[in-house]
Design a protein around this motif. Sequence first.
Motif, PDB file in Angstrom:
ATOM      1  N   SER A  75       0.832  -1.200   0.000  1.00  0.00           N
ATOM      2  CA  SER A  75       0.000   0.000   0.000  1.00  0.00           C
ATOM      3  C   SER A  75       0.869   1.253   0.000  1.00  0.00           C
ATOM      4  N   LEU A  76       1.958   1.214   0.764  1.00  0.00           N
ATOM      5  CA  LEU A  76       2.885   2.345   0.824  1.00  0.00           C
ATOM      6  C   LEU A  76       3.548   2.577  -0.534  1.00  0.00           C
ATOM      7  N   GLY A  77       3.883   1.499  -1.218  1.00  0.00           N
ATOM      8  CA  GLY A  77       4.476   1.623  -2.545  1.00  0.00           C
ATOM      9  C   GLY A  77       3.521   2.258  -3.532  1.00  0.00           C
ATOM     10  N   ARG A  78       2.243   1.845  -3.465  1.00  0.00           N
ATOM     11  CA  ARG A  78       1.243   2.465  -4.339  1.00  0.00           C
ATOM     12  C   ARG A  78       1.095   3.947  -4.026  1.00  0.00           C
ATOM     13  N   ASP A  79       1.089   4.267  -2.730  1.00  0.00           N
ATOM     14  CA  ASP A  79       0.930   5.657  -2.316  1.00  0.00           C
ATOM     15  C   ASP A  79       2.100   6.526  -2.797  1.00  0.00           C
ATOM     16  N   HIS A  80       3.317   5.963  -2.821  1.00  0.00           N
ATOM     17  CA  HIS A  80       4.499   6.741  -3.205  1.00  0.00           C
ATOM     18  C   HIS A  80       4.536   7.062  -4.702  1.00  0.00           C
ATOM     19  N   ARG A  81       3.631   6.511  -5.461  1.00  0.00           N
ATOM     20  CA  ARG A  81       3.573   6.872  -6.879  1.00  0.00           C
ATOM     21  C   ARG A  81       3.276   8.364  -7.061  1.00  0.00           C
ATOM     22  N   LYS A  82       2.597   8.960  -6.083  1.00  0.00           N
ATOM     23  CA  LYS A  82       2.269  10.386  -6.205  1.00  0.00           C
ATOM     24  C   LYS A  82       3.516  11.262  -6.171  1.00  0.00           C
ATOM     25  N   TYR A  83       4.626  10.728  -5.612  1.00  0.00           N
ATOM     26  CA  TYR A  83       5.884  11.470  -5.577  1.00  0.00           C
ATOM     27  C   TYR A  83       6.755  11.187  -6.799  1.00  0.00           C
ATOM     28  N   ASP A  84       6.266  10.351  -7.711  1.00  0.00           N
ATOM     29  CA  ASP A  84       7.058   9.915  -8.868  1.00  0.00           C
ATOM     30  C   ASP A  84       8.292   9.128  -8.433  1.00  0.00           C
ATOM     31  N   VAL A  85       8.133   8.317  -7.377  1.00  0.00           N
ATOM     32  CA  VAL A  85       9.219   7.454  -6.916  1.00  0.00           C
ATOM     33  C   VAL A  85       9.418   6.319  -7.912  1.00  0.00           C
ATOM     34  N   ARG A  86      10.667   6.079  -8.297  1.00  0.00           N
ATOM     35  CA  ARG A  86      11.003   5.030  -9.251  1.00  0.00           C
ATOM     36  C   ARG A  86      11.872   3.974  -8.578  1.00  0.00           C
ATOM     37  N   PRO A  87      11.940   2.770  -9.145  1.00  0.00           N
ATOM     38  CA  PRO A  87      12.692   1.686  -8.493  1.00  0.00           C
ATOM     39  C   PRO A  87      14.129   2.047  -8.135  1.00  0.00           C
ATOM     40  N   GLU A  88      14.813   2.812  -8.969  1.00  0.00           N
ATOM     41  CA  GLU A  88      16.213   3.130  -8.683  1.00  0.00           C
ATOM     42  C   GLU A  88      16.374   4.020  -7.447  1.00  0.00           C
ATOM     43  N   HIS A  89      15.321   4.722  -7.069  1.00  0.00           N
ATOM     44  CA  HIS A  89      15.411   5.582  -5.887  1.00  0.00           C
ATOM     45  C   HIS A  89      15.588   4.765  -4.610  1.00  0.00           C
TER      46      HIS A  89
END
Length: 369
Positions: A75-89
Amino acid sequence: MADLTNVLKESWSLVEDRSDRVVEHFYARLFLAYPHLREMFPVQMQVQRDRLLAAIVAAVRMCDDPVRLDEHLRSLGRDHRKYDVRPEHYAQVKVCLLDAIRTHAGERWNDVYEQVWSDVYDLMAEKMIAGAAEDDEPPYWDAQVLSHERRGADIAVFTCRPRQPFTFRAGQYVSLECAYKPRMWRTYSIANSPQPDGTLEFHVRAAEAGWVSSALVRRLRAGDTVRLAAPMGSMTLDTASRRDVVLVTGGTGLAPAKALLGELVKYNRTRWVHLFRGERRSDGFYDQENLDRIAERYPWLSIVRAVSDEPGFRGEQGKIHDVLSRHGPWRDHDFYVSGAAPMVRATLSRLAEMSIPSTRIRYDAFTDS
């Protein structure tokens, strides 16, 4: 898993009393090594630091419950999409986080701790990345504010409608951003069950240091646009249960309880529902007339209001967890608790004293962060 959890908790105890310095070290190291990431964060970082610390502590504690941890991380990973978080981060964050913990743990840090933190972080990152990859919804929804009403000096109730379809369950919360405080996302519970017209209702109290909540109460107007992230939270109705329900609320913790009531009125015929609402003073009972109308229409709903700092109040007196104890018995009920963190903690402690199984308790603790 138990041994790993013990090592994780043992190693965290080395820095727990200076965790604020760990977080400061982490962000300083992150922005120095990867300056391009700074634009993903708000200008004021204090609340962001508190959120990181809370996330670390929560993850350490939830290692005892792998199923819950897995659900939380996805759920946290889905939520972090709003920050444009990408796997390399995630790899970049790992380097800086481990450096911060290692530095402040001092001489007692060892290779075992290092390996455990590395393994656990990789597992957490894997779950969060998977959660984001599984989600085919937008990273956030733009929603137009339809109405905004002040319900007191520091409380507002506003409604909005997302411009795209938005799916949620009664009792869940969302991260919300407004134009008055860009890049500052705060979580608020949705105060209604899903509606045919897609309207969402929010209850917000302006906290003393709450930049976003103050803006939502004092500056937001009909016609403005807010952004909503994906819904989160598990304070939802157990649809398989036939037990009676107890809702315990304080302040704007009324919001998810009201959403659950909105869901129950659609189909409930057999479950008694008891709403316990606590405030310091009686003028804090905003939305009282609306709740009374629901109780008049549906005999299965009873409402108990209590104040803790108004001796002349004609209703119940005392903290809401004490008032709850004077009623009952509650052995065969489902509990939903929402409100300020101290109130939630006190209520959970009282329910434990009553030997209420934790599997029958769902809760949300409200802070502006």
